[in-house]
Design an enzyme around this catalytic site. Structure first.
Site, PDB file in Angstrom:
ATOM      1  N   LYS A   1       0.836  -1.216   0.000  1.00 20.51           N
ATOM      2  CA  LYS A   1       0.000   0.000   0.000  1.00 20.51           C
ATOM      3  C   LYS A   1       0.866   1.260   0.000  1.00 20.51           C
ATOM      4  O   LYS A   1       2.054   1.200   0.317  1.00 20.51           O
ATOM      5  CB  LYS A   1      -0.928  -0.019   1.212  1.00 20.51           C
ATOM      6  CG  LYS A   1      -0.214   0.036   2.555  1.00 20.51           C
ATOM      7  CD  LYS A   1      -1.177  -0.214   3.710  1.00 20.51           C
ATOM      8  CE  LYS A   1      -0.419  -0.312   5.023  1.00 20.51           C
ATOM      9  NZ  LYS A   1      -1.312  -0.678   6.144  1.00 20.51           N
TER      10      LYS A   1
ATOM     11  N   ARG B   1     -10.971  -0.496  14.537  1.00 19.93           N
ATOM     12  CA  ARG B   1     -11.028   0.202  13.249  1.00 19.93           C
ATOM     13  C   ARG B   1     -12.137  -0.429  12.413  1.00 19.93           C
ATOM     14  O   ARG B   1     -13.288  -0.034  12.525  1.00 19.93           O
ATOM     15  CB  ARG B   1      -9.653   0.117  12.587  1.00 19.93           C
ATOM     16  CG  ARG B   1      -9.453   1.027  11.420  1.00 19.93           C
ATOM     17  CD  ARG B   1      -8.005   1.152  11.008  1.00 19.93           C
ATOM     18  NE  ARG B   1      -7.397  -0.088  10.505  1.00 19.93           N
ATOM     19  CZ  ARG B   1      -6.149  -0.192  10.077  1.00 19.93           C
ATOM     20  NH1 ARG B   1      -5.359   0.863  10.082  1.00 19.93           N
ATOM     21  NH2 ARG B   1      -5.663  -1.334   9.640  1.00 19.93           N
TER      22      ARG B   1
ATOM     23  N   HIS C   1      -6.168  -7.531  12.826  1.00 17.00           N
ATOM     24  CA  HIS C   1      -5.012  -6.629  12.810  1.00 17.00           C
ATOM     25  C   HIS C   1      -4.707  -6.206  14.243  1.00 17.00           C
ATOM     26  O   HIS C   1      -5.614  -5.908  15.014  1.00 17.00           O
ATOM     27  CB  HIS C   1      -5.347  -5.410  11.942  1.00 17.00           C
ATOM     28  CG  HIS C   1      -4.164  -4.528  11.637  1.00 17.00           C
ATOM     29  ND1 HIS C   1      -2.959  -5.012  11.164  1.00 17.00           N
ATOM     30  CD2 HIS C   1      -4.003  -3.182  11.718  1.00 17.00           C
ATOM     31  CE1 HIS C   1      -2.126  -3.994  10.970  1.00 17.00           C
ATOM     32  NE2 HIS C   1      -2.728  -2.884  11.297  1.00 17.00           N
TER      33      HIS C   1
ATOM     34  N   ARG D   1       0.849 -10.679   7.003  1.00 18.02           N
ATOM     35  CA  ARG D   1       0.883  -9.468   6.168  1.00 18.02           C
ATOM     36  C   ARG D   1       2.023  -8.585   6.665  1.00 18.02           C
ATOM     37  O   ARG D   1       1.935  -7.987   7.727  1.00 18.02           O
ATOM     38  CB  ARG D   1      -0.436  -8.686   6.290  1.00 18.02           C
ATOM     39  CG  ARG D   1      -1.685  -9.481   5.970  1.00 18.02           C
ATOM     40  CD  ARG D   1      -2.920  -8.622   6.180  1.00 18.02           C
ATOM     41  NE  ARG D   1      -2.925  -7.971   7.478  1.00 18.02           N
ATOM     42  CZ  ARG D   1      -3.419  -8.512   8.592  1.00 18.02           C
ATOM     43  NH1 ARG D   1      -3.956  -9.711   8.584  1.00 18.02           N
ATOM     44  NH2 ARG D   1      -3.377  -7.840   9.719  1.00 18.02           N
TER      45      ARG D   1
ATOM     46  N   TYR E   1      13.289  32.437   3.007  1.00 18.04           N
ATOM     47  CA  TYR E   1      12.053  33.125   3.421  1.00 18.04           C
ATOM     48  C   TYR E   1      12.073  33.471   4.899  1.00 18.04           C
ATOM     49  O   TYR E   1      12.470  32.649   5.733  1.00 18.04           O
ATOM     50  CB  TYR E   1      10.843  32.230   3.182  1.00 18.04           C
ATOM     51  CG  TYR E   1      10.496  32.023   1.733  1.00 18.04           C
ATOM     52  CD1 TYR E   1      10.098  33.095   0.930  1.00 18.04           C
ATOM     53  CD2 TYR E   1      10.537  30.753   1.171  1.00 18.04           C
ATOM     54  CE1 TYR E   1       9.759  32.894  -0.405  1.00 18.04           C
ATOM     55  CE2 TYR E   1      10.196  30.539  -0.153  1.00 18.04           C
ATOM     56  CZ  TYR E   1       9.815  31.613  -0.941  1.00 18.04           C
ATOM     57  OH  TYR E   1       9.488  31.414  -2.240  1.00 18.04           O
TER      58      TYR E   1
ATOM     59  N   CYS F   1      12.352  25.628   1.361  1.00 13.67           N
ATOM     60  CA  CYS F   1      11.425  26.143   0.351  1.00 13.67           C
ATOM     61  C   CYS F   1      10.716  24.971  -0.326  1.00 13.67           C
ATOM     62  O   CYS F   1      10.988  23.817  -0.039  1.00 13.67           O
ATOM     63  CB  CYS F   1      12.175  26.958  -0.698  1.00 13.67           C
ATOM     64  SG  CYS F   1      13.235  28.232   0.013  1.00 13.67           S
ATOM     65  N   MET F   2       9.818  25.298  -1.250  1.00 16.60           N
ATOM     66  CA  MET F   2       9.054  24.247  -1.916  1.00 16.60           C
ATOM     67  C   MET F   2       9.966  23.301  -2.704  1.00 16.60           C
ATOM     68  O   MET F   2       9.778  22.089  -2.699  1.00 16.60           O
ATOM     69  CB  MET F   2       8.021  24.878  -2.857  1.00 16.60           C
ATOM     70  CG  MET F   2       7.036  23.872  -3.408  1.00 16.60           C
ATOM     71  SD  MET F   2       5.882  24.601  -4.572  1.00 16.60           S
ATOM     72  CE  MET F   2       4.849  25.584  -3.510  1.00 16.60           C
ATOM     73  N   ASP F   3      10.980  23.871  -3.366  1.00 20.01           N
ATOM     74  CA  ASP F   3      11.789  23.081  -4.300  1.00 20.01           C
ATOM     75  C   ASP F   3      13.272  23.066  -3.957  1.00 20.01           C
ATOM     76  O   ASP F   3      14.059  22.443  -4.660  1.00 20.01           O
ATOM     77  CB  ASP F   3      11.645  23.656  -5.717  1.00 20.01           C
ATOM     78  CG  ASP F   3      10.247  24.146  -5.978  1.00 20.01           C
ATOM     79  OD1 ASP F   3       9.343  23.300  -5.963  1.00 20.01           O
ATOM     80  OD2 ASP F   3      10.052  25.367  -6.138  1.00 20.01           O
TER      81      ASP F   3
HETATM   82  C1  LIG Z   1      -0.534  -1.658   6.871  1.00 21.92           C
HETATM   83  C2  LIG Z   1      -1.091  -2.928   7.307  1.00 21.92           C
HETATM   84  C3  LIG Z   1      -0.250  -4.033   7.535  1.00 21.92           C
HETATM   85  C4  LIG Z   1       1.258  -3.939   7.520  1.00 21.92           C
HETATM   86  O1  LIG Z   1       1.729  -3.397   8.729  1.00 21.92           O
HETATM   87  P1  LIG Z   1       3.286  -3.199   8.999  1.00 21.92           P
HETATM   88  O2  LIG Z   1       3.365  -2.666  10.383  1.00 21.92           O
HETATM   89  O3  LIG Z   1       3.763  -2.197   7.996  1.00 21.92           O
HETATM   90  O4  LIG Z   1       3.940  -4.511   8.816  1.00 21.92           O
HETATM   91  C5  LIG Z   1      -0.846  -5.244   7.824  1.00 21.92           C
HETATM   92  N1  LIG Z   1      -2.189  -5.353   7.905  1.00 21.92           N
HETATM   93  C6  LIG Z   1      -3.016  -4.310   7.716  1.00 21.92           C
HETATM   94  C7  LIG Z   1      -4.489  -4.520   7.829  1.00 21.92           C
HETATM   95  C8  LIG Z   1      -2.504  -3.062   7.424  1.00 21.92           C
HETATM   96  O5  LIG Z   1      -3.328  -2.036   7.248  1.00 21.92           O
END
Ligand SMILES: *Cc1c(COP(=O)(O)O)cnc(C)c1O
Length: 374
Positions: free
Chosen positions: A40, A136, A166, A223, A269, A315-317
């Protein structure tokens, strides 16, 4: 990724570091368990398409992203792997998951009902999310799960192929709340398995924190996100973990202007920095629009193996640094990574910003080309 770089500011991504990290995480998990790399947010800023293609060549066949957009981007680039979308997707877009072979995350009866009304052509593959304490998304009680599964059984077009949860505190030293969540999961997964006797439910509970700290609790799949990029999920895990992750990302830029100043000259700035006589000031080709936030004023970058302070407002850039001597235009500047014998880690930047490493790399903007090295 752009093919021509007109400005020499880029993130260098070391794919062999990513392979190393996955290899040692797998060993820590005991070899047999599988990893679902989490890609992600553009693979935490590392470039999701290139990382997915690389990992697919390494034999990974199951990825997770947060958004449908992110899954579609990977498919369009030719990625064949199973892709699980972790976030909530509106039922009206479920047809895209069928078309492109994505797994959607489901946890609402209304959502199932909406899908049912759509009369989808084909079968939609879902993973059920259980909220064991993250607070969540997900079903929270035995009753909610039974209602959900009963509804599910009345819908031909949906197939439940997995269940997950999670953790909120898997990266803490204190494991009290983590253990409560594990306990809740074991209690609730029994309910699922009883209500939906299905041979191959894929179960995945762990993130990086749990996969590093509690490998024996992990199920068939984990995951894993932040740690595959060589970052630890917290400073306490970094200090206590025996595995040595390799950071995959370096951020480089260059000096585009150098001048020697008089006493009292003002920089950037707001004229917040006033030079002392003879100060050498360099201009560097990176700014807050690249993700180098204004709050990093006063922190350091590396030039020729030495630390140089960012002076005046970012700055921005562009930003300005105080140099110890004159340097040639085009001299490399390291914002993250190694330069000579010196190193600036992502954690150092995160600490200066009073945030976590995740936020530093995900904020590197699309203006920064990602260059891949093996
Ligand atoms: C982002 C996420 C992960 C990964 O978590 P890490 O701490 O980066 O390993 C796993 N499961 C879910 C649902 C997440 O949103």
């Amino acid at each position: 990724m752009q093919s021509i770089m007109y400005r020499n500011t880029y993130a260098k991504i070391d794919l062999s570091a990513i392979k190393h990290n996955l290899d040692i995480i797998k060993v820590n998990l005991g070899g047999k368990k599988k990893i679902i790399p989490v890609l992600k947010a553009n693979a935490y800023g590392h470039g999701s398409v290139e990382i997915a293609q690389f990992l697919e060549n390494q034999g990974y066949d199951f990825f997770a992203v947060a958004l449908l957009e992110e899954a579609i981007e990977l498919r369009k680039s030719g990625v064949k792997a199973i892709i699980l979308v972790l976030g909530w997707v509106a039922p009206r877009y479920a047809y895209l998951a069928i078309r492109h072979n994505f797994i959607l995350t489901a946890f609402q009866i209304e959502w199932l009902e909406s899908i049912q009304k759509l009369n989808l052509q084909g079968r939609l593959n879902i993973h059920l999310k259980i909220d064991t304490g993250m607070g969540r998304n997900g079903l929270r009680t035995e009753f909610e799960i039974m209602d959900f599964i009963n509804k599910l059984k009345s819908i031909e077009e949906i197939e439940l192929s997995g269940v997950y949860t999670h953790f909120a505190t898997a990266d803490d030293i204190d494991n009290t709340y983590y253990n409560e969540q594990v306990h809740n999961f074991h209690r609730l997964i029994k309910v699922v398995k009883t209500a939906y006797p299905h041979k191959n439910l894929v179960i995945h509970i762990g993130n990086s924190g749990a996969s590093i700290q509690y490998p024996n609790d992990m199920t068939d799949y984990s995951r894993v996100g932040v740690s595959i990029y060589g970052m630890y999920p917290s400073m306490s895990v970094k200090e206590s973990a025996s595995m040595k992750l390799k950071p995959a990302l370096e951020l480089k830029s260059e000096i585009t202007h150098v001048k020697q100043t008089r006493a009292g000259d003002k920089i950037s700035y707001g004229s917040t920095y006033i030079t002392k006589k003879g100060d050498w000031i360099g201009t560097v080709a990176i700014g807050y629009a690249d993700g180098w936030l204004r709050r990093l004023q006063g922190t350091e970058v590396l030039v020729s193996g030495k630390r140089m302070e960012i002076v005046g407002r970012i700055c921005m850039d562009m930003l300005m640094i105080k140099l110890d001597q004159a340097y040639e235009i085009g001299t490399e500047v390291t914002l993250i990574g190694k330069n000579g014998d010196a190193t600036i880690s992502i954690d150092e930047i995160a600490s200066k910003l009073e945030t976590i490493n995740y936020e530093v790399t995900t904020n590197l903007s699309s203006r920064i080309p990602r260059i891949y090295a093996w």
